[in-house]
Design a protein around this motif. Structure first.
Motif, mmCIF file in Angstrom:
data_model
loop_
_atom_site.group_PDB
_atom_site.id
_atom_site.type_symbol
_atom_site.label_atom_id
_atom_site.label_comp_id
_atom_site.label_asym_id
_atom_site.label_seq_id
_atom_site.Cartn_x
_atom_site.Cartn_y
_atom_site.Cartn_z
ATOM 1 N N GLN A 184 54.444 -15.146 63.792
ATOM 2 C CA GLN A 184 54.046 -15.857 62.576
ATOM 3 C C GLN A 184 55.132 -15.749 61.508
ATOM 4 O O GLN A 184 55.462 -16.736 60.836
ATOM 5 N N GLU A 185 55.701 -14.567 61.342
ATOM 6 C CA GLU A 185 56.766 -14.393 60.349
ATOM 7 C C GLU A 185 57.976 -15.257 60.689
ATOM 8 O O GLU A 185 58.623 -15.830 59.798
ATOM 9 N N LYS A 186 58.275 -15.382 61.966
ATOM 10 C CA LYS A 186 59.429 -16.181 62.380
ATOM 11 C C LYS A 186 59.193 -17.662 62.115
ATOM 12 O O LYS A 186 60.093 -18.379 61.634
ATOM 13 N N LEU A 187 57.973 -18.145 62.416
ATOM 14 C CA LEU A 187 57.702 -19.576 62.285
ATOM 15 C C LEU A 187 57.498 -19.988 60.832
ATOM 16 O O LEU A 187 57.902 -21.080 60.427
ATOM 17 N N ALA A 212 60.284 -16.789 55.156
ATOM 18 C CA ALA A 212 60.116 -16.372 53.763
ATOM 19 C C ALA A 212 59.844 -17.591 52.899
ATOM 20 O O ALA A 212 60.632 -18.525 52.861
ATOM 21 N N GLY A 213 58.716 -17.557 52.200
ATOM 22 C CA GLY A 213 58.364 -18.664 51.328
ATOM 23 C C GLY A 213 57.920 -19.905 52.063
ATOM 24 O O GLY A 213 57.723 -20.953 51.447
ATOM 25 N N GLY A 214 57.761 -19.829 53.380
ATOM 26 C CA GLY A 214 57.313 -20.972 54.154
ATOM 27 C C GLY A 214 55.820 -21.211 53.998
ATOM 28 O O GLY A 214 55.105 -20.462 53.336
ATOM 29 N N LYS A 215 55.359 -22.268 54.617
ATOM 30 C CA LYS A 215 53.967 -22.663 54.473
ATOM 31 C C LYS A 215 53.334 -22.792 55.849
ATOM 32 O O LYS A 215 53.888 -23.420 56.749
ATOM 33 N N ASN A 246 50.954 -24.436 58.262
ATOM 34 C CA ASN A 246 50.268 -25.719 58.343
ATOM 35 C C ASN A 246 49.856 -26.003 59.792
ATOM 36 O O ASN A 246 50.025 -25.170 60.686
ATOM 37 N N TYR A 247 49.357 -27.197 60.006
ATOM 38 C CA TYR A 247 48.821 -27.566 61.325
ATOM 39 C C TYR A 247 49.908 -27.534 62.391
ATOM 40 O O TYR A 247 49.700 -27.017 63.499
ATOM 41 N N ASP A 248 51.078 -28.052 62.090
ATOM 42 C CA ASP A 248 52.167 -28.071 63.076
ATOM 43 C C ASP A 248 52.607 -26.660 63.451
ATOM 44 O O ASP A 248 52.914 -26.380 64.617
ATOM 45 N N VAL A 249 52.670 -25.782 62.447
ATOM 46 C CA VAL A 249 53.067 -24.400 62.729
ATOM 47 C C VAL A 249 52.035 -23.720 63.629
ATOM 48 O O VAL A 249 52.377 -22.980 64.567
ATOM 49 N N LEU A 250 50.759 -23.972 63.356
ATOM 50 C CA LEU A 250 49.707 -23.382 64.192
ATOM 51 C C LEU A 250 49.846 -23.821 65.650
ATOM 52 O O LEU A 250 49.668 -23.026 66.572
ATOM 53 N N LEU A 251 50.155 -25.094 65.860
ATOM 54 C CA LEU A 251 50.295 -25.600 67.227
ATOM 55 C C LEU A 251 51.475 -24.973 67.956
ATOM 56 O O LEU A 251 51.476 -24.872 69.186
ATOM 57 N N SER A 252 52.480 -24.552 67.245
ATOM 58 C CA SER A 252 53.677 -23.992 67.874
ATOM 59 C C SER A 252 53.579 -22.491 68.118
ATOM 60 O O SER A 252 54.516 -21.890 68.636
ATOM 61 N N MET A 253 52.468 -21.869 67.759
ATOM 62 C CA MET A 253 52.297 -20.429 67.967
ATOM 63 C C MET A 253 51.846 -20.156 69.400
ATOM 64 O O MET A 253 50.660 -19.996 69.691
ATOM 65 N N ASP A 254 52.784 -20.067 70.318
ATOM 66 C CA ASP A 254 52.451 -19.848 71.729
ATOM 67 C C ASP A 254 51.830 -18.481 71.964
ATOM 68 O O ASP A 254 50.903 -18.331 72.763
ATOM 69 N N GLY A 255 52.343 -17.456 71.291
ATOM 70 C CA GLY A 255 51.797 -16.114 71.473
ATOM 71 C C GLY A 255 50.345 -16.033 71.031
ATOM 72 O O GLY A 255 49.504 -15.453 71.725
#
Length: 723
Positions: A684-687, A690-693, A695-704
């Protein structure tokens, strides 16, 4: 009396007739002759199964030695021994003779390979239903009530010890209910016309034609020579014709071929005590399911199951001869004579309303019809068996069946029954008959079935007091389909993307307000409360979230408490939980009616919100159009306030349980595995950065995280049953 006397004499003749020897079902030439010279010895070779095994082994090219018992002939040095343990006489004969055969083979200079013919019921309890003989699921602590089966089990264990001590290999074949053209002793009961009393027999069974059992022994012998199994290995295989029959269908086939009375009177259950006393094996065959799947012989020489059955019944018919056709007419003559005698004993005035020749004509017509049935030529084919329904679980209490066990815990009930009935079975639970489907194949059939084949509406009637009328399971299939499409279209990528910030906001507010820096919390309660908040924010609109969320949570709890296992069968029973459920739903309608009214008035002024609640308010069913004329037969209408409330309750229930349970287990699993928790946090920290947001796209890319959720669902599925 004369008819019964002739019938008794006829049955005596039938019992004394010598069975015929019809043409073999499997010809020796169809096996193919192997080139190398191999020697085999068959024990109990004078038995019907032994004769067939010797014939087919010789046809395959084996040099066959014969032993009418379990003793090896002097000077015999066979490379293979086919031991027919099931043919050994006496209750302990199988164990005793197998030990004798093994001891003799161990003393030979070159110990032979071993094929043992046992019985399929060795792996199960023949007193119970067995719906799928999976050898891998046998109970290692199981002991048989039948001493003969216990002896066969001991025989199999002795064969395994023999293979281990001599470095050879052994194959144990377990045929089920061997039959053939020579009728068993129980057939004399069928000759007597008792088939007429056996209607309603519940059991399903597998059968093994005697020549198929012998063919399995030949193929096992080939495998021991050609495949060279590992030294000391023992494999066990169930052998059947590959078909599953209902006992009722088999009785119909017997009646068609032998022209004995068909199973007309459903007295199989009534006669159960008599069978238990005088014919226990036949009684078990009529009552107890004993069938095995995926056991069809993969052999080009094997005959189809129907051809094998017709071959055997043809032998029964030839053995009985034309005399058996007199059984049904003689029974009818005796019954007609008794009826006539009973009528003549009545007062004359009792017969006055009847025409003079009515009764005699009826008796004569009945006798003539039965005589014609008996004289018809033998059927060229057997009756077609209809589709077999899932087996019905035996036992349970009167009226309620297995209802008490179901209320105590469906998982424990299903797990216990699965050990016996395997993948598909039906059980009576209170007023319902429930069919359980388990395992990949059964689940695939369940999921792929159309709504017309498996309709959820009838079984989910217990949800109507909570969800309301004309919603989901109380609506016709076409309207239900439109309701599902509304949800699917409303949960598109754009909508889900808009929901993510609301969910994050609710989560941050909840943990900031409810959790301190350090404490002990209940994950189940935590996620149950959190998901009520996120559902209110994303589905019910800001009006509810801002002012009424605590009321919604309280009402939801009362609605949820009103759905119990008892409610599944008696949803309208006047219980305390049901009264609280009904009052809670009415309160929910009153709360949302004000919000819905305000939304409708705002829409008239041109003020519209872009959220799911507004989609429900704006929804209209499609017009119903006559396909032939093109005219509208029913105008599509929108939801009433009560139906909108019902739809929101449906979505709340659909997501609340599954999401909160899965979230709680996910949290528990990650906390129990700190290394995995650390991987998920770093991902999560990588995706996000710092200061990132988030969102839906980030959630979809969380394979772990996705893998962690999938593993949680695999280990702890929130739904134990799909109905």
């Amino acid at each position: 009396a004369a008819a019964l006397a002739v019938l008794g004499f006829l049955l005596l003749l039938l019992r004394r007739r010598r069975p015929a020897n019809p043409k073999p079902l499997i010809s020796s030439s169809s096996l193919g002759r192997q080139d190398t010279q191999r020697s085999a010895l068959v024990t109990f070779s004078s038995s019907p199964l032994g004769e067939q095994a010797c014939r087919l082994l010789a046809g395959r090219g084996y040099k066959v030695d014969y032993s009418t018992d379990a003793l090896l002939p002097n000077g015999a040095r066979p490379q293979l021994v086919v031991h027919l343990a099931r043919e050994a006489p006496g209750p302990v004969g199988p164990a005793r003779t197998t030990a004798k055969v093994a001891a003799q083979c161990e003393r030979l200079p070159v110990p032979p390979q071993l094929v043992v013919i046992s019985d399929a019921c060795v792996g199960c309890d023949p007193m119970r239903d067995v719906s799928d003989g999976d050898i891998e699921m046998e109970d290692p602590d199981h002991s048989h009530c039948d001493p003969r089966l216990e002896a066969l089990l001991v025989a199999e264990e002795r064969a395994a010890r023999y293979a281990a001590s001599t470095g050879t290999a052994a194959i144990v074949l377990r045929p089920h209910r061997i039959y053939g053209p020579q009728p068993p002793s129980a057939v004399s009961l069928l000759y007597s016309g008792a088939t007429a009393l056996l209607g309603g027999a519940r059991a399903y069974t597998s059968l093994t034609h005697i020549e198929h059992a012998a063919l399995a022994a030949v193929r096992a012998a080939d495998e021991l020579f050609d495949a060279a199994p590992a030294a000391g290995s023992v494999s066990k295989r169930i052998v059947t014709d590959g078909a599953i029959y209902s006992i009722s269908h088999l009785l119909r086939c017997v009646s068609v071929v032998l022209r004995v009375p068909p199973p007309l009177l459903p007295l199989a259950r009534v006669l159960r005590p008599l069978f238990a006393l005088f014919a226990p094996r036949l009684g078990r065959a009529l009552r107890t399911h004993q069938f095995f799947v995926d056991t069809r012989p993969a052999d080009t020489a094997a005959a189809p199951a129907e051809a094998a059955l017709r071959h055997a019944l043809g032998g029964w018919e030839a053995g009985a001869g034309p005399l058996v056709r007199l059984v049904a007419p003689l029974y009818t003559a005796a019954l007609c004579a008794l009826a006539a005698a009973a009528l003549t004993s009545l007062p004359a005035d009792a017969l006055e309303p009847l025409p003079m020749l009515a009764v005699p004509s009826a008796l004569v017509a009945t006798a003539a019809a039965v005589l014609l049935y008996a004289l018809l030529p033998a059927a060229s084919s057997l009756p077609r068996q209809g589709k077999l329904l899932p087996v019905v679980v035996d036992g349970g209490l009167p009226l309620i069946g297995h209802g008490l066990d179901f209320v105590k815990g469906p998982v424990f009930l299903v797990t216990r029954l699965r050990q016996q009935y395997r993948s598909v079975f039906t059980t009576t639970v209170a007023t319902q008959r429930i069919t359980f489907m388990q395992g990949p194949e059964a689940q695939r059939s369940f999921i792929k079935a159309t709504d017309k084949e498996l309709d959820q509406g009838p079984v989910y009637q217990f949800t109507i007091p909570v969800f309301g009328r004309n919603i989901v399971y109380d609506s016709p299939l076409d309207e239900r389909t439109q309701q599902v499409k509304l949800v699917v279209h409303s949960m598109n990528t754009k909508s889900l993307d808009a929901m993510v910030p609301k969910i994050i906001e609710e989560a941050e507010m909840y943990f900031a307000n409810e959790w301190g820096d350090e404490d002990v919390v209940d994950l189940r309660e935590t996620f149950a409360g959190l998901i009520i908040l996120t559902a209110s924010a994303t589905l019910m609109g800001p009006e509810v979230r801002s002012n009424l969320v605590q009321d919604v949570a309280r009402i939801y709890h009362k609605l949820d408490s009103g759905l119990t296992p008892f409610s599944v069968f008696f949803p309208h029973a006047p219980t305390k939980a049901h009264r609280a459920r009904d009052a809670a739903r009415q309160e929910m309608v009153e709360i949302f009616s004000k919000v819905i009214k305000s939304r409708r008035e705002a829409a008239e002024r041109g003020e519209r919100r872009d959220d799911f609640l507004q989609s429900l308010i704006d929804f209209r069913y499609k017009d119903t159009v006559d396909k032939r004329t093109g005219t509208v037969t029913k105008k599509g209408v929108g939801y009433t306030d009560d139906e909108i409330v019902g739809f929101l309750i449906v979505l709340l229930f659909a997501g609340q349980h599954t999401s909160s349970i899965t979230s709680a287990w996910l949290g528990a699993m990650l906390l129990s595995h700190p290394d995995e928790l650390d991987k998920v946090k770093k991902e999560q920290e990588k995706l996000v950065g710092a200061g990132g947001k988030l969102n839906y796209d980030v959630l979809l890319s969380m394979d772990g995280m996705r893998r962690a959720i999938s593993e949680t669902l695999r280990l702890y599925p929130p739904l134990i049953l799909l109905i």
